[in-house]
Design a protein around this motif. Structure first.
Motif, PDB file in Angstrom:
ATOM      1  N   ARG A  22      14.024 -14.397 -29.739  1.00 30.07           N
ATOM      2  CA  ARG A  22      15.368 -13.898 -29.470  1.00 30.07           C
ATOM      3  C   ARG A  22      16.314 -15.097 -29.381  1.00 30.07           C
ATOM      4  O   ARG A  22      15.872 -16.242 -29.242  1.00 30.07           O
ATOM      5  CB  ARG A  22      15.410 -13.081 -28.174  1.00 30.07           C
ATOM      6  CG  ARG A  22      15.271 -13.918 -26.912  1.00 30.07           C
ATOM      7  CD  ARG A  22      15.199 -13.096 -25.644  1.00 30.07           C
ATOM      8  NE  ARG A  22      16.316 -12.151 -25.523  1.00 30.07           N
ATOM      9  CZ  ARG A  22      16.412 -11.268 -24.515  1.00 30.07           C
ATOM     10  NH1 ARG A  22      15.481 -11.229 -23.571  1.00 30.07           N
ATOM     11  NH2 ARG A  22      17.434 -10.451 -24.455  1.00 30.07           N
ATOM     12  N   ASP A  68      19.269  -7.095 -24.807  1.00 27.78           N
ATOM     13  CA  ASP A  68      17.961  -6.489 -25.003  1.00 27.78           C
ATOM     14  C   ASP A  68      18.042  -5.364 -26.035  1.00 27.78           C
ATOM     15  O   ASP A  68      19.066  -4.668 -26.140  1.00 27.78           O
ATOM     16  CB  ASP A  68      17.433  -5.904 -23.692  1.00 27.78           C
ATOM     17  CG  ASP A  68      16.937  -6.973 -22.748  1.00 27.78           C
ATOM     18  OD1 ASP A  68      16.837  -8.140 -23.166  1.00 27.78           O
ATOM     19  OD2 ASP A  68      16.649  -6.653 -21.575  1.00 27.78           O
ATOM     20  N   GLU A  92      13.342  -6.071 -15.082  1.00 30.45           N
ATOM     21  CA  GLU A  92      12.672  -6.594 -16.275  1.00 30.45           C
ATOM     22  C   GLU A  92      11.269  -5.978 -16.347  1.00 30.45           C
ATOM     23  O   GLU A  92      10.323  -6.479 -15.754  1.00 30.45           O
ATOM     24  CB  GLU A  92      12.605  -8.120 -16.221  1.00 30.45           C
ATOM     25  CG  GLU A  92      13.964  -8.786 -16.233  1.00 30.45           C
ATOM     26  CD  GLU A  92      14.700  -8.566 -17.538  1.00 30.45           C
ATOM     27  OE1 GLU A  92      14.244  -9.065 -18.578  1.00 30.45           O
ATOM     28  OE2 GLU A  92      15.745  -7.875 -17.518  1.00 30.45           O
ATOM     29  N   GLY A 129      10.670  -7.083 -20.176  1.00 30.29           N
ATOM     30  CA  GLY A 129      11.962  -6.886 -20.799  1.00 30.29           C
ATOM     31  C   GLY A 129      11.860  -7.129 -22.290  1.00 30.29           C
ATOM     32  O   GLY A 129      11.025  -6.549 -22.980  1.00 30.29           O
ATOM     33  N   ASN A 130      12.681  -8.028 -22.814  1.00 31.69           N
ATOM     34  CA  ASN A 130      12.576  -8.462 -24.215  1.00 31.69           C
ATOM     35  C   ASN A 130      12.066  -9.889 -24.305  1.00 31.69           C
ATOM     36  O   ASN A 130      12.284 -10.574 -25.309  1.00 31.69           O
ATOM     37  CB  ASN A 130      13.930  -8.352 -24.913  1.00 31.69           C
ATOM     38  CG  ASN A 130      14.230  -6.952 -25.415  1.00 31.69           C
ATOM     39  OD1 ASN A 130      15.149  -6.732 -26.189  1.00 31.69           O
ATOM     40  ND2 ASN A 130      13.449  -5.963 -24.986  1.00 31.69           N
TER      41      ASN A 130
END
Length: 808
Positions: free
Chosen positions: A120, A269, A636, A658-659
């Motif tokens: 990310r 996210d 999260e 979470g991401n």
């Protein structure tokens, strides 16, 4: 009248005095039998035995003290969490925060999380030693200047914070940069004092919106109120000894600090993602599925087919690569197949790399060639393999003994198969659409698994909601690449079509033969090798229907473990016996940490579970007996965990929250206290059970707390809080414990604290991630009634209008 009593005060008013906890004081004059007050006094003390074993041989213990002396001691917390009353099991405790207690007679810090990259857009400064900066006075503002790693919209800010007392609101903002100075504000967010429920530190997640341009500089600022003071204030986590953060009290940020702000800034996210980790040909992968759109496969590190390194045995060479300089420094390269795989030590630590060569810490003993297959593990970088033809959220992943990966996507989507292989010196990976991807005919599945002893594949398909079909299972022989699985007309219904299948695992049937266990929302079904299917014999499981029943399962030793319900229950099955053994036992998890078990992971003699506490709770990873290994930031959600072996270095426990993809140092067969490469978290806490010395209705007076410990020093210490009776707020002992092996501190005021039961909380802290304080025993010195250790006999003068020693 002012009462003065002191052995070195020539103007004492009385020989002795008595005072209560309310500061009421009475002075006394000693006299003889005729009422005469002597000018000089001498007293003889008569010792009072505190233990009946004083005159006997053998070892004494704290249980040997005679009433009323009731020291309360604990030197083992390995029994686990969830026990409210100490005397019912003296090896347990009530709760813990990232604290390791599974080793008998030791309490120490849990592992420090490490954040990976590549999956990310983000900017961060997170790993390393940790200290806290107090946001008051001339340093009530802290600002970090950073260059954006890419062009993206910053949506989340992570800060390590803790509060003391009741500070005012905290302001966090992102600013433009103006020639190296702080510029205009882009966006800000306010954090209220009650956002943190406790004084324990935690990573706080704040939502923001700031468009960042890659390569441009920006400022992240944290600003407290000028009304905060030493009692009521915020503290922000920092890396000590790194001068890259500025402080201020007037928005100028012109003071260069000797620390670096700990922070994470990330993009938004992707909502509703699910994660399934898997290991393929000795490398770590995962497939991430958004709630809508195509899933994406990610690989940790890298892999490939090597070139010949004749005369260059200090290298592994792969001319197809274009690595960044030193991208893999510190990682480990492992030869997993082909020439070099038979080396006694088939791995090396990478000391540096250029675009096509890995320089290793010791020469290889076998010359490599194009048959050599390698993986790079122990790295923090993830690489996307793309969607690889996957179309819908993945419901299951199967890796067969033929080296083929099958991805199930439920009703209406064909099973997708992938592979990776060495194609005569060219490594073909999942993203090679021509040679490594294919639909598996028209086969559809929600869950799919190989029964290795039978050389068969089992699949489960839930009914299509738009049709009136049943929940079925079917079998196929194992196939090579290029040949579709053939389930023919073997599909069989099991259970009600209205009760969906939830999971699948290989275990044994009633006679010990390999069987396939197929979970549904009400109960499991067992498919035996004859083709028959039997329902799980405990019909009462149908009363706790849940989509999380059998959602995750684990075979460990002779036992089968599986999830039950949506509040952290785990069942253990063996030989006709079903036991409830999960973190719901005892007092269970607090409401804000409660949720379904979403993953199970087995080690030899040990098991881990992941609990998803939802969007408003604290998800966690727990060890068996439910010691908390890790707690995620609030909201999260933890989705999966997976172990990765890294030869020659620290194994990794990957956690998908979470991401984010983070990892914890993992030593399943070792003692982390003796490993210099292990990294500990900066703070942990252990909350003892209620202690009443076996006397539920008797008031105890506790004055001193002794801690036995190891490794306390300048950078490691222990802080202690206490609660009495029904108090809900913790009161801190004023001083820290900083000396090993024994140190004693006053509890409460100079008169101690009194109550029928007491609770203690130990907060273990370190500034150095390589060090941890170790608590080995706690001894609360208490009495169950006020008594004397020494007896003095004398008469005192009592008369009307009595004068003191000064004649007043």
């Amino acid at each position: 009248m002012t009462i003065k009593v002191a052995p070195d005060n020539p103007r004492s008013t009385h020989h002795f005095s008595l005072a209560d906890r309310f500061d009421n004081e009475i002075g006394f004059l000693v006299c003889d039998s005729n009422g005469n007050v002597p000018k000089e006094l001498a007293f003889a003390s008569n010792a009072q035995d505190r233990t009946s074993f004083k005159q006997t041989s053998g070892n004494l213990s704290l249980d040997s003290f005679e009433y009323p002396y009731t020291p309360i001691a604990q030197d083992d917390w390995s029994g686990g969490r969830g026990s409210l009353e100490f005397e019912r099991d003296t090896t347990k405790y009530l709760d813990g925060y990232r604290v390791r207690t599974s080793i008998a007679n030791k309490v120490f810090l849990g592992p420090q999380e490490q954040f990976s990259r590549g999956y990310r857009e983000l900017d961060q400064s997170v790993q390393g030693n940790t200290d806290f900066h107090i946001l008051t006075g001339q340093a009530l503002q802290a600002g970090k200047r950073f260059a954006a790693s890419a062009s993206y919209t910053a949506a989340k800010i992570f800060l390590l914070l803790r509060r003391r007392g009741e500070p005012n609101d905290l302001t966090v903002a992102i600013h433009n940069d103006s020639g190296g100075l702080i510029g205009t504000m882009i966006d800000s967010v306010i954090l209220a004092q009650d956002s943190l429920e406790d004084i324990l530190s935690e990573w706080v997640v704040l939502e923001i919106s700031a468009a960042l341009t890659g390569g441009s500089y920006y400022w992240l600022t944290v600003s407290a109120s000028n009304k905060d003071d030493n009692t009521n204030h915020w503290e922000v986590g920092v890396k000590p000894g790194e001068d890259s953060t500025y402080y201020s009290d007037d928005d100028d940020y012109d003071g260069l600090a000797d620390f670096d702000l700990l922070y994470r800034i990330t993009d938004k996210d992707v909502a509703g993602t699910t994660v399934i980790p898997f290991e393929y040909k000795e490398q770590q992968y995962c497939v991430v599925s958004p709630s809508s759109g195509a899933p994406e496969i990610w690989m940790s590190g890298d892999r490939g087919a090597a070139d010949a390194n004749t005369g260059q045995l200090d290298k592994l060479i792969d001319g197809t690569k274009s690595w960044k300089t030193n991208q893999w420094k510190g990682a480990v390269v492992v030869v997993v197949d082909g020439m070099g795989e038979t080396e006694p030590i088939n791995y090396r630590v990478i000391v540096s790399n250029d675009a096509t060569r890995l320089y290793v810490d010791g020469d290889w003993t076998i010359t490599q060639n194009t048959t050599t297959e390698y993986v790079i593990v122990g790295a923090d970088d993830w690489r996307s393999m793309g969607s690889c033809g996957l179309m819908k959220p993945i419901t299951d992943v199967m890796i067969t003994t033929k080296g083929i990966v099958y991805f199930a996507m439920g009703s209406g989507v064909y099973v997708r198969r992938l592979r990776a292989f060495n194609d005569s010196g060219t490594w073909r990976d999942f993203d090679d659409a021509a040679k490594c991807q294919a639909n598996d005919g028209t086969n559809q599945a929600d869950f799919i698994i190989e029964a290795e002893l039978q050389s068969k594949i089992y699949k489960i398909l839930n009914r299509d909601p738009s049709m009136s079909n049943d929940v079925t299972y079917a079998t196929s022989d194992l196939k090579d690449w290029g040949v579709n699985l053939d389930f023919g007309s073997t599909a069989k219904r099991f259970g009600s079509k209205y009760r969906r299948a939830t999971g699948i695992i290989i275990y044994q049937d009633a006679v010990g033969s390999e069987a396939v266990w197929m979970g549904k929302v009400d109960k499991p079904y067992i498919a035996v090798q004859s083709g028959d299917v039997y329902p799980f014999p405990f019909e009462e499981m149908g009363t706790v229907q849940s989509r999380f029943n059998f959602k995750v399962s684990l075979k460990r030793g002779f036992y089968l473990f599986f999830s039950l319900g949506d509040e952290g229950r785990i069942q253990r099955w063996n030989d006709g016996k079903l036991d409830d053994i999960g973190p719901s036992q005892g007092e269970g998890l607090p409401e804000n940490r409660r949720g379904p078990v979403v993953d199970l992971l087995g080690y030899p003699g040990e098991m881990l579970c992941a609990v998803d506490a939802g969007d408003d709770g604290y998800s966690s990873v727990l060890e068996e007996r439910w010691h908390e290994l890790y707690r995620a930031p609030k909201g999260e959600r933890i989705k999966a965990i997976h172990h990765q072996h890294v030869p020659g270095a620290m194994d990794r426990l990957w956690v998908w929250q979470g991401n984010d993809m983070i990892w914890l140092p993992s030593l399943p067969l070792s003692n982390e206290l003796e490993n210099s490469g292990y990294r500990f978290t900066h703070e942990a806490a252990l909350e003892d059970s209620r202690k009443h010395a076996g006397l539920l209705d008797t008031v105890k007076l506790a004055k001193y707390l002794k801690l036995a410990s190891d490794r306390l020093g300048d950078d490691t210490w222990i802080e202690v809080d206490f609660r009495v009776d029904d108090e809900t707020a913790w009161t801190s002992i004023d001083e820290q414990y900083t000396r090993s092996p024994i140190e004693r501190k006053l509890v409460g005021s100079r008169f101690g604290v009194a109550g029928t039961r007491l609770m203690l909380r130990y907060r273990l802290c370190t500034k150095d991630a390589t060090l941890t304080p170790i608590l080995t025993a706690s001894i609360l010195e208490a009495v169950s009634r006020i008594g004397q250790k020494d007896l003095y006999s004398f008469s005192v003068l009592v008369e009307d209008d009595q004068k003191d020693m000064l004649g007043d």
